[in-house]
Enzyme design. Structure first.
Site, PDB file in Angstrom:
ATOM      1  CB  SER A   1      -1.123  -0.417   1.333  1.00 17.99           C
ATOM      2  OG  SER A   1      -2.036   1.167   1.336  1.00 17.99           O
TER       3      SER A   1
ATOM      4  CD  GLU B   1      -5.094  -3.762  -4.323  1.00 22.39           C
ATOM      5  OE1 GLU B   1      -5.186  -3.077  -3.645  1.00 22.39           O
ATOM      6  OE2 GLU B   1      -4.557  -5.247  -4.552  1.00 22.39           O
TER       7      GLU B   1
ATOM      8  CG  HIS C   1      -5.496  -2.667   0.135  1.00 20.61           C
ATOM      9  ND1 HIS C   1      -4.750  -1.963  -1.216  1.00 20.61           N
ATOM     10  CD2 HIS C   1      -5.675  -1.666   0.577  1.00 20.61           C
ATOM     11  CE1 HIS C   1      -4.008  -1.278  -1.021  1.00 20.61           C
ATOM     12  NE2 HIS C   1      -3.632  -0.594   0.605  1.00 20.61           N
TER      13      HIS C   1
END
Length: 274
Positions: A156, A218, A256
């Site tokens: 991330s 995602e 995610h």
């Protein structure tokens, strides 16, 4: 690097826990270091620097311990794992925004789902200096490390930081693993770096291998993380640099956060490559 009383909690076998204060910024980090229970190779252990240790250090260590038992089958070799985290109970403390992000104009930041302001950011350059100038030398002094086999792993915002290290300072690691990287947070800077990156990477003269990954679920996120990651990996792979490779992996039916365990497993395999 001084060992400190970290209070109650679980410390994994083979792991030491330290608090370290960055000399430049004064920010404090909790460093977890896992060392294999076998003698190091003649050149030292490979080393993996893992961001967001609060969330995934245990996951990576357990994957390493299980898979390195049968290196001939898994391809995973025993390595030192250096987890960089914070003195906080939350798996993703807000301090990570400051350390992983460069300064970005407020107008260019994505809108937060609840409408509030994002945590303070802009400390990525200072964090890079901490890793290169302070953390790496301390780890190399304390442990038997093969400096030619160093890897960095982030997810991330941590994945964005890994790409910022690759594009801004090529050659600082051999393996770069960026999971679900938040490219949309700093896309303008990334585009600027791409313009001169090939010549800078050629001049560093270091073998480098890049893995960018994301979860299939995602693909519908408005950030475009899957498409952006695939495109960047493709561009990197077409640069034709000697001793350089880049690949993209999309993990089926993962989102995610659910992507983290499989990402940690794939990261240790990728970092075990020669």
């Amino acid at each position: 690097m001084n060992q400190d009383d970290m209070g109650p909690g679980v410390i994994l076998p083979g792991t030491s826990v330290y608090k370290v204060r960055a000399e430049r910024s004064g920010r404090e980090y909790v460093i977890n270091v896992f060392v294999p229970d076998i003698a190091p190779p003649s050149r030292g252990y490979p080393v993996i620097y893992l961001l967001d240790a609060n969330a995934v250090f245990g996951t990576m260590v357990e994957a390493m311990c299980v898979q390195s038992v049968r290196s001939d089958k898994t391809g995973v070799v025993p390595a030192v794992i250096v987890g960089v985290g914070y003195d906080a109970e939350h798996p993703f403390p807000p301090e990570r925004h400051y350390d992983f992000m460069m300064s970005v104009p407020e107008a260019d930041l994505p809108r937060r789902p609840d409408g509030t302001s994002w945590p303070e950011h802009g400390g990525a350059e200072a964090f890079m200096h901490f890793i290169e100038e302070q953390l790496k030398p301390e780890v190399e002094e304390k442990y038997s490390i093969d400096r030619s086999r160093q890897s960095i792993v982030g997810h991330s915002l941590g994945g964005l930081f890994v790409l910022q290290m690759l594009l801004g300072n090529p050659g600082t690691f051999r393996h770069y693993i960026a999971g679900s990287p938040s490219i949309h947070w700093n896309s303008a800077w990334i585009e600027q770096q791409r313009a001169s990156w090939v010549s800078r990477a050629e001049n560093c003269g270091t073998e480098m291998h890049v893995l960018i990954a994301a979860g299939e679920q995602e693909g519908s996120h408005p950030s475009g993380v899957v498409g952006r990651s695939r495109e960047l990996a493709h561009w990197l792979g077409q640069t034709g640099l000697e001793g350089f490779s880049a690949e993209f992996t999309c993990f089926e039916d993962e989102g995610h956060i659910s992507v983290l365990p499989i990402l940690m497993s794939r990261a240790i395999r990728f970092a075990s490559r020669g």
